[in-house]
Write a protein that holds these residues in place. Structure first.
Motif, mmCIF file in Angstrom:
data_model
loop_
_atom_site.group_PDB
_atom_site.id
_atom_site.type_symbol
_atom_site.label_atom_id
_atom_site.label_comp_id
_atom_site.label_asym_id
_atom_site.label_seq_id
_atom_site.Cartn_x
_atom_site.Cartn_y
_atom_site.Cartn_z
ATOM 1 N N TYR A 116 0.841 -1.197 0.000
ATOM 2 C CA TYR A 116 0.000 0.000 0.000
ATOM 3 C C TYR A 116 0.877 1.249 0.000
ATOM 4 N N PHE A 117 0.382 2.263 -0.733
ATOM 5 C CA PHE A 117 1.049 3.549 -0.850
ATOM 6 C C PHE A 117 0.041 4.656 -0.580
ATOM 7 N N LEU A 118 0.554 5.855 -0.381
ATOM 8 C CA LEU A 118 -0.290 7.052 -0.330
ATOM 9 C C LEU A 118 -0.172 7.763 -1.657
ATOM 10 N N ARG A 119 -1.289 7.981 -2.300
ATOM 11 C CA ARG A 119 -1.329 8.615 -3.620
ATOM 12 C C ARG A 119 -1.862 10.024 -3.482
ATOM 13 N N MET A 120 -1.110 10.994 -4.015
ATOM 14 C CA MET A 120 -1.538 12.395 -3.999
ATOM 15 C C MET A 120 -1.871 12.808 -5.429
ATOM 16 N N THR A 121 -3.100 13.201 -5.656
ATOM 17 C CA THR A 121 -3.579 13.513 -7.003
ATOM 18 C C THR A 121 -3.218 14.953 -7.359
ATOM 19 N N ILE A 122 -1.956 15.168 -7.685
ATOM 20 C CA ILE A 122 -1.504 16.510 -8.044
ATOM 21 C C ILE A 122 -2.150 16.998 -9.328
ATOM 22 N N GLU A 123 -2.466 16.065 -10.244
ATOM 23 C CA GLU A 123 -3.041 16.469 -11.528
ATOM 24 C C GLU A 123 -4.465 16.994 -11.404
ATOM 25 N N ASN A 124 -5.108 16.740 -10.254
ATOM 26 C CA ASN A 124 -6.472 17.215 -10.039
ATOM 27 C C ASN A 124 -6.463 18.693 -9.673
ATOM 28 N N ALA A 125 -7.545 19.385 -10.020
ATOM 29 C CA ALA A 125 -7.640 20.808 -9.678
ATOM 30 C C ALA A 125 -7.659 21.012 -8.174
ATOM 31 N N PHE A 126 -8.228 20.055 -7.436
ATOM 32 C CA PHE A 126 -8.259 20.115 -5.976
ATOM 33 C C PHE A 126 -7.660 18.800 -5.461
ATOM 34 N N PRO A 127 -6.332 18.732 -5.312
ATOM 35 C CA PRO A 127 -5.674 17.470 -4.957
ATOM 36 C C PRO A 127 -6.139 16.937 -3.609
ATOM 37 N N ARG A 128 -6.075 15.616 -3.496
ATOM 38 C CA ARG A 128 -6.362 14.932 -2.240
ATOM 39 C C ARG A 128 -5.388 13.773 -2.081
ATOM 40 N N VAL A 129 -5.387 13.163 -0.901
ATOM 41 C CA VAL A 129 -4.483 12.056 -0.589
ATOM 42 C C VAL A 129 -5.320 10.865 -0.144
ATOM 43 N N TYR A 130 -4.965 9.686 -0.643
ATOM 44 C CA TYR A 130 -5.678 8.474 -0.250
ATOM 45 C C TYR A 130 -4.721 7.285 -0.357
ATOM 46 N N SER A 131 -5.036 6.197 0.324
ATOM 47 C CA SER A 131 -4.215 4.988 0.291
ATOM 48 C C SER A 131 -4.677 4.073 -0.828
ATOM 49 N N THR A 132 -3.728 3.429 -1.484
ATOM 50 C CA THR A 132 -4.040 2.537 -2.593
ATOM 51 C C THR A 132 -2.896 1.561 -2.802
ATOM 52 N N ASN A 133 -3.212 0.434 -3.435
ATOM 53 C CA ASN A 133 -2.186 -0.513 -3.862
ATOM 54 C C ASN A 133 -2.262 -0.749 -5.373
ATOM 55 N N LYS A 134 -2.834 0.195 -6.096
ATOM 56 C CA LYS A 134 -2.911 0.155 -7.552
ATOM 57 C C LYS A 134 -1.834 1.075 -8.127
ATOM 58 N N LEU A 135 -0.898 0.497 -8.874
ATOM 59 C CA LEU A 135 0.173 1.278 -9.480
ATOM 60 C C LEU A 135 -0.269 1.798 -10.837
ATOM 61 N N SER A 136 0.121 3.013 -11.159
ATOM 62 C CA SER A 136 -0.140 3.604 -12.471
ATOM 63 C C SER A 136 1.086 4.393 -12.895
ATOM 64 N N LYS A 137 1.398 4.355 -14.178
ATOM 65 C CA LYS A 137 2.586 5.037 -14.672
ATOM 66 C C LYS A 137 2.489 6.541 -14.454
ATOM 67 N N ARG A 138 1.287 7.088 -14.565
ATOM 68 C CA ARG A 138 1.130 8.535 -14.401
ATOM 69 C C ARG A 138 1.320 8.982 -12.964
ATOM 70 N N GLY A 139 1.005 8.111 -12.006
ATOM 71 C CA GLY A 139 1.036 8.544 -10.610
ATOM 72 C C GLY A 139 2.184 7.989 -9.794
ATOM 73 N N LEU A 140 3.208 7.360 -10.424
ATOM 74 C CA LEU A 140 4.296 6.781 -9.654
ATOM 75 C C LEU A 140 5.052 7.829 -8.847
ATOM 76 N N SER A 141 5.261 9.010 -9.437
ATOM 77 C CA SER A 141 6.035 10.048 -8.742
ATOM 78 C C SER A 141 5.271 10.664 -7.584
ATOM 79 N N GLN A 142 3.953 10.435 -7.500
ATOM 80 C CA GLN A 142 3.156 10.963 -6.392
ATOM 81 C C GLN A 142 2.692 9.863 -5.450
ATOM 82 N N MET A 143 3.323 8.677 -5.524
ATOM 83 C CA MET A 143 2.958 7.572 -4.633
ATOM 84 C C MET A 143 4.059 7.392 -3.606
#
Length: 460
Positions: A116-143
């Protein structure tokens, strides 16, 4: 697509010569495969702490009325390799299983699950943080991670968000003044962008502060609060200083919820030092005391490469004043290895050479499944209880340079063992013994011998 993996040793097996064949197998940790005569037969593949003992249990003549698994009549070939640690055995077993059955079957057999990682959605207009174990190439630098469990990730996430006022809702926000909001806004734990209670610039500044906290593991906030606390204390503003100190303690307790390894996946870089397996060397060559080094780069594990500890001596000299200057392995005179030039025979140069070899073997992996498997193996080893986790891990300095001497000391501790303290000098007992001798001489009527008693003069 499975990797190409080959065992170091391959032996033909026949039941009639089982005892002679098994006698040649070392009684050391390793990974082995028992293969049948037909190619379509799936091999028996596993790791063990003692290769010879485990194979004897499987290949010795079966006992009468025994329910123990016996493959004596089905095995035609033995393949194995010697490893030096549980960490190396797990990595080799994964590679061998993937080469034989494919990555999907290797994950199922070894029970690998993405941490499990903490993912921060920087690409969103209003970023938030949540826990996930789903990897994505776009969000690796924010996990940020890995964490030992989902509960640990969520506990750290909630503690960090309690220090800020970032939103915790899961909806795609479309702010408007009549938005009903949520309970976090009513408790003043959110600046309520849904109700347009803040400008986009204010929310962006809040999200940037949260990202900075994650990137620095809370050090940025601890330093700033500490400076403010010192200024308030110097200005005699003791109530403000007390409030800042309470906030500082809260940040410290939040920081303790995340281990030192928690960082963005692309910045997961470290050297893992393990014990090296004993290799069968040719006659006439001396045994070299070596450690096995693995490189963790971007979440993927590369190695091992062997590092010689010749020239490093582990001692712990205990002085009368309790000095710890010699409590670590020391660098002695450089000892050249066979085929090594005298210009680069120091332990530091050897370590730098081994690290360069590891870095040359690294390749950026675009396979998220492979990355997930390596992260799972890392999490399984790193988050073991400290008494059960063999080996050490070293992270690069802030400037990206490897701590060469720390790595050498860690390798020496694994190869040579922990330094043993020298016997303490009992000075008080020596003084009492000297005093008794002096008294006895005086009572015997020989005052002239008094001058022979040594007297220790100390400088003021």
């Amino acid at each position: 697509m499975a990797t190409s993996f080959h065992f170091e040793h391959v032996l033909d097996f026949t039941p009639g010569q089982a005892d002679e064949i098994l006698r040649t197998i070392p009684a050391e940790p390793g990974v082995f495969a028992l293969c049948g005569a037909r190619k379509e037969d799936a091999p028996y593949l596993t790791q063990t702490a003692d290769l010879r003992r485990r194979m004897r249990r499987l290949l010795d003549p079966p006992e009468s009325q025994s329910k123990r698994l016996n493959l004596r009549e089905k095995v035609a070939r033995i393949e194995y390799c010697v490893t030096g640690s549980t960490f190396e055995s797990s990595l080799v077993l994964y590679q061998a299983t993937a080469a034989q059955f494919g990555y999907t079957e290797a994950r199922r057999r070894l029970k690998l699950h993405t941490p499990y990682f903490l993912r921060m959605t920087i690409e969103n207009a209003f970023p938030r943080v949540y826990s996930t174990n789903k990897l994505s190439k776009r969000g690796l630098s924010q996990m940020y991670g890995p964490f030992p469990s989902r509960l640990a990730a969520e506990r750290y996430c909630d503690a960090v968000l309690d220090l800020f006022k970032l939103r915790r809702c899961y909806e795609d926000l479309a702010p408007y003044p009549d938005h009903p909001g949520c309970v976090y806004g009513e408790m003043k734990k959110c600046i309520e962008p849904c109700k347009q209670a803040c400008t986009p610039e204010e929310y962006a500044a809040e999200s940037a502060a949260v990202k900075k906290f994650f990137d620095t593991r809370g050090e940025s906030m601890i330093i700033s609060i500490g400076l403010e606390r010192e200024e308030a204390s110097s200005a005699m503003q003791f109530e403000k200083a007390a409030a800042l100190h309470a906030q500082w303690q809260k940040v410290k307790s939040t920081q303790a919820l995340a281990d030192w390894i928690v960082r963005p996946i692309p910045k997961l870089k470290a050297i893992i030092v393990q014990t090296a397996g004993e290799q069968q060397r040719e006659a006439g060559l001396e045994h070299k005391e070596e450690a096995a080094l693995f490189l963790l780069d971007g979440g993927c594990i590369v190695g091992p490469e062997r590092l010689s500890t010749l020239g490093v001596r582990a001692v712990r000299e205990q002085t009368s004043v309790g000095s710890s200057l010699f409590a670590q392995p020391l660098m002695l005179q450089a000892v050249p290895l066979e085929g090594e030039s005298t210009a680069s025979n120091s332990p530091e140069h050897r370590a730098e050479h081994v690290l360069s070899l590891l870095e040359k073997r690294t390749q950026p992996s675009s396979d998220l499944a492979l990355l997930s498997d390596h992260l799972s193996l890392l999490r399984r080893w790193y988050y073991r209880p400290e008494k059960q986790r063999n080996g050490e891990i070293f992270f690069p300095n802030d400037d990206g340079v490897w701590p060469i001497r720390k790595i050498l000391r860690g390798a020496a501790r694994l190869v040579l063992g922990d330094p043993k303290p020298m016997a303490e000098t009992q000075r008080d007992a020596s003084k009492e013994a000297a005093k008794d001798i002096k008294t006895k001489i005086l009572h015997e009527g020989r005052p002239d011998v008094e001058r022979t008693v040594p007297v220790v003069h100390r400088k003021p």
